[in-house]
Design an enzyme around this catalytic site. Structure first.
Site, PDB file in Angstrom:
ATOM      1  N   ASP A 168       0.872  -1.177   0.000  1.00  0.00           N
ATOM      2  CA  ASP A 168       0.000   0.000   0.000  1.00  0.00           C
ATOM      3  C   ASP A 168       0.909   1.226   0.000  1.00  0.00           C
ATOM      4  OD1 ASP A 168      -2.315   1.622   0.237  1.00  0.00           O
ATOM      5  OD2 ASP A 168      -2.035   1.722   2.406  1.00  0.00           O
ATOM      6  N   GLU A 175      -1.224  -1.369  -4.826  1.00  0.00           N
ATOM      7  CA  GLU A 175      -2.463  -0.624  -5.028  1.00  0.00           C
ATOM      8  C   GLU A 175      -2.181   0.603  -5.879  1.00  0.00           C
ATOM      9  OE1 GLU A 175      -6.208   0.115  -2.297  1.00  0.00           O
ATOM     10  OE2 GLU A 175      -4.510   1.318  -1.633  1.00  0.00           O
ATOM     11  N   ASP A 217      -2.282   0.878   7.275  1.00  0.00           N
ATOM     12  CA  ASP A 217      -1.617   0.727   5.980  1.00  0.00           C
ATOM     13  C   ASP A 217      -1.210  -0.724   5.744  1.00  0.00           C
ATOM     14  OD1 ASP A 217      -1.578   3.591   5.219  1.00  0.00           O
ATOM     15  OD2 ASP A 217      -0.313   3.764   6.993  1.00  0.00           O
TER      16      ASP A 217
END
EC number: 3.1.21.10
Length: 164
Positions: A7, A66, A138
């Protein structure tokens, strides 16, 4: 197969490693690579070194990152894009195949709907990876990205098997 989910973030880059054993998913580890406030170059270097160390330690077979979203703050979006570049560079340098997923695709893969709240995502990650303790939000997001990639790979394997 081991998958690292990433992430991207400039302050906190979440990561999560899962094992895929047939249809089963198992949590291996998760954490956050931090960068201190200051000049951008050293911050990106710290993220790169930290993420490379995680990749060396866990030796994943694949990576998933992502995709970033565009927000109203153009400078913030640009900096996030640079952090995302690090999130792509580190696994690429390690020779890993990298999957990239939009936030809504990750949510849909994990929760079933593309506009799920963070709490829903964390709940489903806990359900899919029993006993997991998140290093932070996260890291939870990174595990969701890894799960999304695992589902994508499993679906691709089924499609290949069906067409054979």
């Amino acid at each position: 197969m081991k998958i690292i989910g990433i992430d991207p973030g400039l302050r906190n880059m979440g990561w999560g490693v899962i094992a895929v054993e047939g249809p089963r998913l198992r949590h291996l580890d998760n954490g956050i690579v931090h960068s201190e406030a200051g000049d951008l170059g050293p911050r990106l270097a710290a993220l790169y070194r930290g993420l490379c160390a995680v990749i060396v330690r866990h030796a994943p077979d694949a990576a998933a990152v992502e995709q970033t979203f565009v927000n109203k703050d153009a400078l913030g979006t640009l900096k996030l894009g640079q952090a995302r570049g690090i999130a792509l560079l580190a696994p690429a340098e390690a020779g890993l195949e990298i999957g990239e997923y939009a936030p809504n695709a990750v949510k849909k893969a994990v929760v079933g709907v593309g506009h799920a709240a963070k709490e829903q995502i964390q709940h489903m990650v806990r359900f899919m990876l029993p006993g997991v303790e998140f290093a932070g939000p996260d890291a939870a997001d990174a595990l969701a990205v890894a799960i999304c990639h695992a589902h994508h790979l499993q679906g691709r394997a089924l499609r290949i098997k069906a067409s054979a």
